[in-house]
Design a protein around this motif. Structure first.
Motif, PDB file in Angstrom:
ATOM      1  N   VAL A 167       0.964  -1.210   0.008  1.00  0.00           N
ATOM      2  CA  VAL A 167       0.128   0.102   0.062  1.00  0.00           C
ATOM      3  C   VAL A 167       0.842   1.391   0.072  1.00  0.00           C
ATOM      4  O   VAL A 167       1.706   1.256   0.735  1.00  0.00           O
ATOM      5  CB  VAL A 167      -1.011   0.143   1.336  1.00  0.00           C
ATOM      6  N   ASP A 169       0.421   5.598  -0.784  1.00  0.00           N
ATOM      7  CA  ASP A 169      -0.498   6.759  -0.845  1.00  0.00           C
ATOM      8  C   ASP A 169      -1.949   6.412  -1.607  1.00  0.00           C
ATOM      9  O   ASP A 169      -2.572   6.979  -2.537  1.00  0.00           O
ATOM     10  CB  ASP A 169       0.213   7.470  -2.251  1.00  0.00           C
ATOM     11  N   GLY A 170      -2.547   5.276  -0.751  1.00  0.00           N
ATOM     12  CA  GLY A 170      -3.964   5.025  -0.875  1.00  0.00           C
ATOM     13  C   GLY A 170      -4.130   4.090  -2.194  1.00  0.00           C
ATOM     14  O   GLY A 170      -5.169   3.540  -2.636  1.00  0.00           O
ATOM     15  N   TYR A 171      -2.788   3.862  -2.884  1.00  0.00           N
ATOM     16  CA  TYR A 171      -2.900   2.723  -3.893  1.00  0.00           C
ATOM     17  C   TYR A 171      -2.692   1.299  -3.192  1.00  0.00           C
ATOM     18  O   TYR A 171      -1.696   1.316  -2.332  1.00  0.00           O
ATOM     19  CB  TYR A 171      -1.886   3.085  -4.905  1.00  0.00           C
ATOM     20  N   GLU A 172      -3.182   0.405  -3.709  1.00  0.00           N
ATOM     21  CA  GLU A 172      -3.183  -1.043  -3.325  1.00  0.00           C
ATOM     22  C   GLU A 172      -2.574  -1.782  -4.414  1.00  0.00           C
ATOM     23  O   GLU A 172      -3.174  -1.846  -5.474  1.00  0.00           O
ATOM     24  CB  GLU A 172      -4.329  -1.634  -2.582  1.00  0.00           C
ATOM     25  N   ARG A 192      -4.822  -0.869  -7.735  1.00  0.00           N
ATOM     26  CA  ARG A 192      -5.910  -0.433  -7.337  1.00  0.00           C
ATOM     27  C   ARG A 192      -5.828   0.876  -6.617  1.00  0.00           C
ATOM     28  O   ARG A 192      -4.649   0.894  -5.740  1.00  0.00           O
ATOM     29  CB  ARG A 192      -6.950  -1.306  -6.681  1.00  0.00           C
ATOM     30  N   LYS A 193      -6.779   1.869  -6.623  1.00  0.00           N
ATOM     31  CA  LYS A 193      -6.973   3.104  -5.561  1.00  0.00           C
ATOM     32  C   LYS A 193      -8.090   3.322  -4.904  1.00  0.00           C
ATOM     33  O   LYS A 193      -9.080   3.209  -5.542  1.00  0.00           O
ATOM     34  CB  LYS A 193      -6.566   4.088  -6.686  1.00  0.00           C
ATOM     35  N   ASP A 194      -8.133   3.094  -3.950  1.00  0.00           N
ATOM     36  CA  ASP A 194      -9.298   3.099  -2.933  1.00  0.00           C
ATOM     37  C   ASP A 194     -10.424   1.995  -3.301  1.00  0.00           C
ATOM     38  O   ASP A 194     -11.528   2.206  -3.461  1.00  0.00           O
ATOM     39  CB  ASP A 194      -9.925   4.401  -2.985  1.00  0.00           C
ATOM     40  N   GLY A 195      -9.770   1.010  -3.659  1.00  0.00           N
ATOM     41  CA  GLY A 195     -10.374  -0.381  -4.012  1.00  0.00           C
ATOM     42  C   GLY A 195     -10.874  -0.354  -5.323  1.00  0.00           C
ATOM     43  O   GLY A 195     -11.474  -1.487  -5.844  1.00  0.00           O
ATOM     44  N   VAL A 196     -10.798   0.735  -6.156  1.00  0.00           N
ATOM     45  CA  VAL A 196     -11.053   0.693  -7.625  1.00  0.00           C
ATOM     46  C   VAL A 196      -9.909   0.551  -8.533  1.00  0.00           C
ATOM     47  O   VAL A 196      -8.971   0.929  -8.422  1.00  0.00           O
ATOM     48  CB  VAL A 196     -11.726   1.998  -7.850  1.00  0.00           C
TER      49      VAL A 196
END
Length: 275
Positions: A167, A169-172, A192-196
């Protein structure tokens, strides 16, 4: 360690004439160095084929430093003629020996052949620098490596624990695939970013991602480019970035993925055991 850096920082040191040079010495699927189990793995030698990585200083201080070095050729002089490798004459990778610190930068080369880049080295410890280069007179790509130290009180740490998710900066970023001694394997990294799912990755150094693989212990080095390139009509800009990867033997490896989105280059790190 994960990190983010701006496009401007990541591209520091881009010589003006690079744009006129064609890519040479690389297949889009290939990595730098001999990592298929034949010969010495990349990055373990300070001198190869008559070319030497010569650091200006082997002891630095913590904090911001001007990191300088030369590539010295077989004639003993500084090399100034390089074929470009993914939009750059030289890629500099710096890591802490514990593999919890990673920097991928592009120095500026002066007319006398001295390279320089501003680095922020956060703490004392043992470090190693790698240079990916293709000297024109040599006609192939090599990776040179040299150790240096950052002075001060040193607190050794183990290599980060194994994991398949990073993870930053909000990216997974998730990793699928395995490393196997002596066999090329497909690794797929999904952003993904914030699950998207991120479907608009931006080209960075002529690719949607760059993967550096380092073995804990000796720091055997592999730099892999993804399967396919932007603009080839086939490769999608995410969320998946796939790499055909071969490693030089068994052991624990750290994988660092550079990817660019919304103008910022970020780095996701993973620890994986090669069976």
């Amino acid at each position: 360690m994960t990190a983010a850096r701006t496009e401007h920082h990541a591209h520091a040191g881009h010589a003006a004439h690079d744009a006129d040079l064609a890519h040479t010495g690389h297949d889009a699927h290939a990595g730098h160095g001999d990592h298929a189990g034949h010969g010495v793995p990349g990055g373990l030698q300070v001198t190869q084929d008559g070319y030497t990585l010569e650091l200006a200083e082997t002891v630095a201080r913590a904090g911001e430093v001007d990191f300088r070095f030369r590539i010295v050729g077989p004639d003993g002089g500084a090399v100034t003629e390089f074929a470009p490798l993914h939009d750059r004459e030289l890629h500099l990778i710096v890591v802490r020996r514990e593999l919890d610190g990673f920097w991928h930068v592009h120095p500026v080369r002066a007319e006398d052949g001295t390279w320089e880049v501003r680095l922020t080295l956060p703490e004392a410890g043992a470090y190693r620098a790698f240079t990916d280069i293709a000297p024109r007179a040599l006609g192939k790509t090599i990776t040179l490596g040299a150790d240096f130290a950052v002075a001060g009180e040193y607190q050794p740490r183990p290599v980060p624990e194994a994991g398949r998710t990073a993870v930053v900066d909000g990216y997974e970023v998730t990793l699928d695939g395995d490393l196997v001694d002596g066999a090329g394997q497909l690794l797929t990294l999904t952003v993904r970013k914030d699950g998207v799912a991120v479907t608009d990755l931006e080209p960075y150094l002529a690719a949607f991602g760059h993967l550096v693989v380092l073995r804990a212990g000796d720091l055997a080095y592999v730099h892999v480019h993804p399967n396919g390139e932007p603009g080839d009509g086939v490769t999608a800009p995410g969320p998946e970035v796939a790499f055909h990867t071969a490693v030089p033997g068994r052991g624990t490896y750290r994988l660092f993925l550079d990817f660019k989105h919304q103008g910022v280059v970020r780095t996701a790190g993973f620890t994986v055991r090669a069976a």
